[in-house]
Design a protein around this motif. Structure first.
Motif, mmCIF file in Angstrom:
data_model
loop_
_atom_site.group_PDB
_atom_site.id
_atom_site.type_symbol
_atom_site.label_atom_id
_atom_site.label_comp_id
_atom_site.label_asym_id
_atom_site.label_seq_id
_atom_site.Cartn_x
_atom_site.Cartn_y
_atom_site.Cartn_z
ATOM 1 N N ARG A 76 -60.029 18.403 -31.806
ATOM 2 C CA ARG A 76 -58.834 19.118 -32.268
ATOM 3 C C ARG A 76 -58.705 20.504 -31.637
ATOM 4 N NH1 ARG A 76 -56.808 17.426 -37.585
ATOM 5 N NH2 ARG A 76 -57.887 15.545 -38.257
ATOM 6 N N VAL A 77 -59.532 20.819 -30.638
ATOM 7 C CA VAL A 77 -59.593 22.178 -30.097
ATOM 8 C C VAL A 77 -59.230 22.192 -28.624
ATOM 9 C CG1 VAL A 77 -61.055 24.206 -29.716
ATOM 10 C CG2 VAL A 77 -61.387 22.796 -31.763
ATOM 11 N N ALA A 78 -58.308 23.082 -28.267
ATOM 12 C CA ALA A 78 -57.930 23.320 -26.879
ATOM 13 C C ALA A 78 -58.063 24.810 -26.590
ATOM 14 C CB ALA A 78 -56.496 22.845 -26.624
ATOM 15 N N LEU A 79 -57.996 25.159 -25.316
ATOM 16 C CA LEU A 79 -58.167 26.547 -24.897
ATOM 17 C C LEU A 79 -57.200 26.855 -23.767
ATOM 18 C CD1 LEU A 79 -59.824 29.234 -24.948
ATOM 19 C CD2 LEU A 79 -61.380 28.151 -23.297
ATOM 20 N N ARG A 80 -56.531 28.001 -23.870
ATOM 21 C CA ARG A 80 -55.656 28.461 -22.787
ATOM 22 C C ARG A 80 -56.350 29.601 -22.040
ATOM 23 N NH1 ARG A 80 -49.216 30.264 -22.647
ATOM 24 N NH2 ARG A 80 -48.722 28.737 -21.034
ATOM 25 N N PHE B 257 -51.612 21.107 -39.238
ATOM 26 C CA PHE B 257 -51.603 21.004 -37.786
ATOM 27 C C PHE B 257 -52.557 19.908 -37.330
ATOM 28 C CE2 PHE B 257 -49.947 25.364 -38.131
ATOM 29 C CZ PHE B 257 -48.952 25.356 -37.163
ATOM 30 N N ASP B 258 -52.244 19.306 -36.186
ATOM 31 C CA ASP B 258 -53.092 18.269 -35.610
ATOM 32 C C ASP B 258 -54.274 18.851 -34.851
ATOM 33 O OD1 ASP B 258 -51.453 15.732 -36.157
ATOM 34 O OD2 ASP B 258 -49.976 17.071 -35.256
ATOM 35 N N GLY B 259 -54.257 20.139 -34.591
ATOM 36 C CA GLY B 259 -55.323 20.814 -33.878
ATOM 37 C C GLY B 259 -54.906 22.237 -33.579
ATOM 38 N N VAL B 260 -55.711 22.921 -32.779
ATOM 39 C CA VAL B 260 -55.420 24.306 -32.410
ATOM 40 C C VAL B 260 -55.637 24.499 -30.913
ATOM 41 C CG1 VAL B 260 -56.112 25.151 -34.690
ATOM 42 C CG2 VAL B 260 -57.756 25.234 -32.794
ATOM 43 N N GLU B 261 -54.884 25.433 -30.366
ATOM 44 C CA GLU B 261 -55.140 25.933 -29.030
ATOM 45 C C GLU B 261 -55.547 27.391 -29.170
ATOM 46 O OE1 GLU B 261 -52.685 25.263 -25.250
ATOM 47 O OE2 GLU B 261 -52.155 27.345 -25.747
ATOM 48 N N ILE B 262 -56.740 27.725 -28.733
ATOM 49 C CA ILE B 262 -57.217 29.107 -28.745
ATOM 50 C C ILE B 262 -56.549 29.839 -27.580
ATOM 51 C CG2 ILE B 262 -59.230 30.599 -28.537
ATOM 52 C CD1 ILE B 262 -60.884 28.075 -29.468
ATOM 53 N N HIS B 263 -55.881 30.934 -27.885
ATOM 54 C CA HIS B 263 -55.197 31.698 -26.832
ATOM 55 C C HIS B 263 -56.211 32.628 -26.174
ATOM 56 C CE1 HIS B 263 -52.239 33.495 -24.434
ATOM 57 N NE2 HIS B 263 -51.286 33.743 -25.320
ATOM 58 N N TYR C 231 -63.003 22.996 -11.051
ATOM 59 C CA TYR C 231 -64.217 23.261 -11.822
ATOM 60 C C TYR C 231 -64.232 22.599 -13.191
ATOM 61 C CZ TYR C 231 -65.686 26.642 -8.353
ATOM 62 O OH TYR C 231 -66.098 27.228 -7.188
ATOM 63 N N TYR C 232 -63.055 22.391 -13.769
ATOM 64 C CA TYR C 232 -63.009 21.820 -15.112
ATOM 65 C C TYR C 232 -62.730 20.331 -15.021
ATOM 66 C CZ TYR C 232 -61.864 20.950 -19.966
ATOM 67 O OH TYR C 232 -61.853 20.435 -21.233
ATOM 68 N N LEU D 213 -63.521 19.417 -25.176
ATOM 69 C CA LEU D 213 -62.266 19.933 -25.722
ATOM 70 C C LEU D 213 -61.142 18.914 -25.578
ATOM 71 C CD1 LEU D 213 -62.323 23.560 -24.254
ATOM 72 C CD2 LEU D 213 -62.895 22.862 -26.591
ATOM 73 N N ALA D 214 -60.105 19.080 -26.399
ATOM 74 C CA ALA D 214 -58.919 18.241 -26.256
ATOM 75 C C ALA D 214 -58.270 18.480 -24.899
ATOM 76 C CB ALA D 214 -57.928 18.520 -27.381
ATOM 77 N N PHE D 215 -58.171 19.739 -24.493
ATOM 78 C CA PHE D 215 -57.651 20.075 -23.168
ATOM 79 C C PHE D 215 -57.847 21.558 -22.894
ATOM 80 C CE2 PHE D 215 -53.944 20.137 -26.069
ATOM 81 C CZ PHE D 215 -53.445 21.433 -25.892
ATOM 82 N N VAL D 216 -57.736 21.927 -21.636
ATOM 83 C CA VAL D 216 -57.601 23.308 -21.193
ATOM 84 C C VAL D 216 -56.193 23.461 -20.646
ATOM 85 C CG1 VAL D 216 -58.305 24.978 -19.427
ATOM 86 C CG2 VAL D 216 -60.032 23.805 -20.792
ATOM 87 N N HIS D 217 -55.571 24.580 -20.952
ATOM 88 C CA HIS D 217 -54.170 24.847 -20.617
ATOM 89 C C HIS D 217 -54.117 26.114 -19.772
ATOM 90 C CE1 HIS D 217 -49.898 25.652 -22.544
ATOM 91 N NE2 HIS D 217 -49.845 25.503 -21.237
ATOM 92 N N ILE D 218 -53.505 26.038 -18.606
ATOM 93 C CA ILE D 218 -53.382 27.212 -17.740
ATOM 94 C C ILE D 218 -52.422 28.207 -18.373
ATOM 95 C CG2 ILE D 218 -52.857 28.043 -15.413
ATOM 96 C CD1 ILE D 218 -55.119 25.993 -15.551
ATOM 97 N N GLY D 219 -52.771 29.470 -18.362
ATOM 98 C CA GLY D 219 -51.865 30.524 -18.807
ATOM 99 C C GLY D 219 -51.248 31.195 -17.596
ATOM 100 N N ILE D 220 -50.045 30.778 -17.231
ATOM 101 C CA ILE D 220 -49.358 31.331 -16.060
ATOM 102 C C ILE D 220 -47.859 31.176 -16.277
ATOM 103 C CG2 ILE D 220 -49.382 29.176 -14.715
ATOM 104 C CD1 ILE D 220 -50.219 32.501 -13.110
ATOM 105 N N PHE D 221 -47.088 32.181 -15.949
ATOM 106 C CA PHE D 221 -45.640 32.079 -16.103
ATOM 107 C C PHE D 221 -45.007 31.311 -14.944
ATOM 108 C CE2 PHE D 221 -45.574 36.355 -18.556
ATOM 109 C CZ PHE D 221 -46.068 35.726 -19.673
ATOM 110 N N ASP D 222 -45.638 31.388 -13.771
ATOM 111 C CA ASP D 222 -45.077 30.749 -12.581
ATOM 112 C C ASP D 222 -46.238 30.244 -11.728
ATOM 113 O OD1 ASP D 222 -43.816 29.957 -10.279
ATOM 114 O OD2 ASP D 222 -42.752 31.834 -9.931
#
Length: 347
Positions: free
Chosen positions: A222-226, A168-174, A285-286, A257-266
């Motif tokens: 290589r680290v992201a966070l959702r 893998f090129d990196g990980v996203e922590i759920h 804030y981020y 971090l590589a990025f922060v990813h929003i956890g939302i369905f809509d």
């Protein structure tokens, strides 16, 4: 407008994406009985390698992190070897892929790991039954001890190392959507009175310890966070949750971090205690790279990027229905509509 989506995007000095469209993590429950990725999964991901970055389906870090059938793992050599076939196929097709690291916490069921306790931030359970296995009702969890929390942190770091070993090129922590890390971040699921509960610093501690351990294991690039600052799935919201995320997001600004990813369905959902949309709140804030998700089309995603609401857009169900999503959008071709029946096969 959509032309913005197809320009390369530099995440950092080591990772440049070929475009700004990500494949969102999509749980498909298609690993084998040993939670090893299959050849069919390798083909499935490779067909979508023209996205800027694929985020894998959520992948459990250890056996007691499982809450759904046939979800892949990253905690033994057979699973690492299975994922190598996936990452090789994606790379051979010109793509990049992150592994999403997952422990479901109180959403786990002992059926999957041969018995034992279900761990969470606190002994606060949820109602209902396991998806696809309606005869299994959720169990009341046990609050993880401080020693068990330390082991969980170590297991996230080990899974991250396994992900790199798997190519893998990196990980996203759920850390979103009502699963283990998220259970420490919301008052509805965290009533601890030790160093992992009570104050905003304490409630953020586990998330930051996991992030720091994974960074130490594989490097921050290589680290992201959702994250799900707006509680909406497997979680009840509380106005005081906001202070926890105010603190957490500002603490993340120093982690590169590589990025922060929003956890939302809509992402059309709004939360009064966040002052509106979850993505707009996080943007306030981020200060790093932000990935938006939640019902965006190519057009609305490009518009949001143009308005600086986020930097990259993740696409979920349309990517299931259209393996050639990137090509179709580039060429202004109609997309196939997603149907639930599509979950029964990997195409």
């Amino acid at each position: 407008m959509t032309s913005t989506l197809f320009s390369p995007f530099e995440l950092n000095s080591t990772l440049t994406l070929q475009n700004r469209i990500l494949m969102a993590p999509l749980t498909r429950c298609m690993a084998d009985e040993n939670l090893v990725p299959t050849e069919q999964m390798a083909q499935y991901y490779a067909r979508r390698a023209d996205t800027g970055l694929i985020i894998s389906e959520a992948t459990i870090i250890r056996p007691d992190g499982q809450g759904y059938p046939n979800t892949p793992g990253l905690f033994n050599q057979a699973q690492v070897d299975g994922w190598k076939k996936v990452t090789t196929a994606v790379h051979n097709a010109g793509g990049k892929i992150f592994a999403q690291l997952w422990h479901v916490g109180r959403v786990a069921h002992p059926f999957f790991f041969g018995g034992g306790d279900v761990l969470s931030a606190s002994n606060i359970g949820i109602e209902g039954s396991v998806p696809r296995m309606r005869d299994l009702s959720y169990q009341t969890p046990r609050a993880a001890s401080v020693e068990e929390i330390a082991q969980l942190v170590a297991d996230y770091a080990k899974a991250a190392k396994n992900a790199i070993a798997a190519g893998f090129d990196g990980v996203e922590i759920h850390g979103a959507n009502g699963y283990l890390i998220d259970q420490f971040l919301h008052l509805a699921s965290n009533n601890r009175s030790d160093e992992y509960g009570g104050s905003v610093q304490n409630m953020s501690r586990f998330a930051l310890e996991v992030v720091d351990a994974v960074i130490a294991a594989i490097g921050s690039d290589r680290v992201a966070l959702r994250l799900s600052p707006g509680a909406y799935f497997l979680m009840e919201g509380n106005h005081d949750d906001r202070a926890v995320f105010d603190h957490l997001l500002q603490a993340l600004n120093s982690r590169s971090l590589a990025f922060v990813h929003i956890g939302i369905f809509d992402d059309s959902m709004t939360f009064d205690y966040l002052g509106g949309h979850a993505s707009d709140y996080v943007r306030k804030y981020y200060k790093g790279t932000l990935v938006g998700v939640g019902g965006y089309t190519a057009e609305t995603g490009a518009q949001a990027i143009a308005e600086n609401r986020f930097d990259l857009v993740a696409v979920g169900r349309p990517m299931i229905a259209n393996p050639d999503y990137i090509s179709r959008v580039k060429n202004s071709e109609p997309l196939k509509e997603y149907e639930d029946s599509m979950l029964q096969a990997l195409v």
